[in-house]
Scaffold this motif. Structure first.
Motif, PDB file in Angstrom:
ATOM      1  N   PRO A 130      -3.476   6.395  -4.922  1.00  0.00           N
ATOM      2  CA  PRO A 130      -4.098   6.363  -3.594  1.00  0.00           C
ATOM      3  C   PRO A 130      -5.298   5.429  -3.500  1.00  0.00           C
ATOM      4  O   PRO A 130      -5.520   4.811  -2.456  1.00  0.00           O
ATOM      5  N   ASN A 131      -6.077   5.304  -4.571  1.00  0.00           N
ATOM      6  CA  ASN A 131      -7.254   4.427  -4.513  1.00  0.00           C
ATOM      7  C   ASN A 131      -6.850   2.963  -4.400  1.00  0.00           C
ATOM      8  O   ASN A 131      -7.424   2.202  -3.614  1.00  0.00           O
ATOM      9  N   LEU A 160      -3.937  -0.894   2.401  1.00  0.00           N
ATOM     10  CA  LEU A 160      -3.777  -0.274   3.718  1.00  0.00           C
ATOM     11  C   LEU A 160      -4.951  -0.629   4.625  1.00  0.00           C
ATOM     12  O   LEU A 160      -4.779  -0.811   5.834  1.00  0.00           O
ATOM     13  N   GLU A 161      -6.135  -0.740   4.040  1.00  0.00           N
ATOM     14  CA  GLU A 161      -7.306  -1.154   4.811  1.00  0.00           C
ATOM     15  C   GLU A 161      -7.138  -2.588   5.299  1.00  0.00           C
ATOM     16  O   GLU A 161      -7.447  -2.902   6.455  1.00  0.00           O
ATOM     17  N   LEU A 173       0.990   4.133  -2.842  1.00  0.00           N
ATOM     18  CA  LEU A 173       0.728   5.521  -2.467  1.00  0.00           C
ATOM     19  C   LEU A 173       1.857   6.435  -2.922  1.00  0.00           C
ATOM     20  O   LEU A 173       1.630   7.540  -3.414  1.00  0.00           O
ATOM     21  N   THR A 198      -4.506   8.746   2.075  1.00  0.00           N
ATOM     22  CA  THR A 198      -4.660   8.347   0.679  1.00  0.00           C
ATOM     23  C   THR A 198      -5.303   9.452  -0.163  1.00  0.00           C
ATOM     24  O   THR A 198      -5.016   9.568  -1.356  1.00  0.00           O
ATOM     25  N   GLN A 199      -6.147  10.260   0.452  1.00  0.00           N
ATOM     26  CA  GLN A 199      -6.762  11.368  -0.281  1.00  0.00           C
ATOM     27  C   GLN A 199      -5.737  12.430  -0.645  1.00  0.00           C
ATOM     28  O   GLN A 199      -5.907  13.169  -1.614  1.00  0.00           O
ATOM     29  N   LEU A 230      -3.682   5.262   5.584  1.00  0.00           N
ATOM     30  CA  LEU A 230      -5.005   5.199   4.964  1.00  0.00           C
ATOM     31  C   LEU A 230      -5.681   6.563   4.975  1.00  0.00           C
ATOM     32  O   LEU A 230      -6.330   6.966   3.999  1.00  0.00           O
ATOM     33  N   GLN A 231      -5.508   7.284   6.062  1.00  0.00           N
ATOM     34  CA  GLN A 231      -6.086   8.621   6.169  1.00  0.00           C
ATOM     35  C   GLN A 231      -5.471   9.581   5.158  1.00  0.00           C
ATOM     36  O   GLN A 231      -6.082  10.571   4.775  1.00  0.00           O
ATOM     37  N   LYS A 245      -3.196   2.693   9.445  1.00  0.00           N
ATOM     38  CA  LYS A 245      -4.356   3.562   9.615  1.00  0.00           C
ATOM     39  C   LYS A 245      -4.016   5.011   9.272  1.00  0.00           C
ATOM     40  O   LYS A 245      -4.800   5.710   8.624  1.00  0.00           O
ATOM     41  N   ALA A 283      -5.307   2.309  -0.926  1.00  0.00           N
ATOM     42  CA  ALA A 283      -6.276   2.236   0.160  1.00  0.00           C
ATOM     43  C   ALA A 283      -6.762   0.806   0.395  1.00  0.00           C
ATOM     44  O   ALA A 283      -7.035   0.413   1.533  1.00  0.00           O
ATOM     45  N   GLY A 288       0.815  -1.206   0.000  1.00  0.00           N
ATOM     46  CA  GLY A 288       0.000   0.000   0.000  1.00  0.00           C
ATOM     47  C   GLY A 288       0.845   1.250   0.000  1.00  0.00           C
ATOM     48  O   GLY A 288       0.558   2.216  -0.720  1.00  0.00           O
TER      49      GLY A 288
END
Length: 228
Positions: free
Chosen positions: A169-170, A176-177, A164, A206-207, A203-204, A200, A173, A160
């Motif tokens: 990022p998609n 990473l999830e 990234l 990724t946007q 993951l936050q 975590k 995610a 992940g």
């Protein structure tokens, strides 16, 4: 269950893999974790040097076992962060060669974590002509780790992170999830939970298309990936 079967197969196929080697590996894992997480950075050098001496001795004692080679590589790579650039570059190259050797002995070394660590080195070190950095090879190594242990915390986290860092990022995610939601093992709660927390946070982000700086690189090495 798979981890138990894996250990049994090692015992059957390699008589020198005894309880004493298993205990020695566990002790190295514990000492490394204590140094990495709890020792002030300016005092870590002597501890890593001492552990390297122990691990090198273990490699000589068990030349056909992959696990001591894996830990020798991990220690060289971790210690490199405290060395001058020239020495660090040499240590990283040595770590790569040790991981390749460990994988040749047993491709499933540390339930895929040898591939994870090797892949991480390939995407974190500089590219040629400075060093051996290669994103294509990194991707191959990380995907090999996922094939061995698709539910592993470290395999999913570092793949992940790799995605990234390459502006996906998609896709990142998804992995990473998986890493953040995978159960931590009872015998490795601290290390597993540290990596889950990193997952975590990543993951936050990724946007934002980026990952936090931190202890990501070698969180996995004390976490030979949850083998179910």
């Amino acid at each position: 269950m798979k981890k138990l079967i894996f250990v049994v197969l090692l015992l059957l196929s390699n008589p020198c893999f005894s309880e004493s080697l298993e205990d020695a590996i566990k002790n190295i894992e514990a000492e490394w974790a204590s140094t990495y997480y709890s020792t002030p950075k300016n005092k870590q050098g002597p501890a890593y040097a001492q552990l390297l001496t122990k691990t090198t001795s273990l490699v000589r004692q068990y030349p056909n076992a992959a696990e001591p080679l894996f830990w020798q590589a991990v220690l060289k790579a971790t210690y490199a962060d405290l060395q001058d650039p020239f020495s660090a570059l040499g240590a990283i190259h040595e770590a790569r060669d040790l991981l390749i050797k460990a994988i040749k002995i047993n491709p499933q070394t540390m339930a895929g974590s040898a591939y994870v660590t090797l892949g991480t080195l390939y995407y974190m070190v500089p590219k040629w002509p400075v060093s051996f950095g290669d994103d294509d090879t990194a991707k191959q190594m990380l995907e090999a780790a996922l094939k061995i242990n698709p539910d592993g915390i470290d395999a999913n986290y570092f793949y992940g992170e790799f995605l990234l860092l390459h502006n996906k990022p998609n896709d990142a995610a998804i992995y990473l999830e998986r890493a953040s939601s995978a159960p931590a093992r009872a015998e490795q709660l601290y290390a597993d939970n540290q990596l889950k927390a990193e997952a975590k946070r990543a993951l936050q982000n990724t946007q934002k298309g980026k990952i936090d700086d931190g202890k990501g690189m070698f969180l996995s090495v004390f976490n030979p990936a949850s083998a179910k």
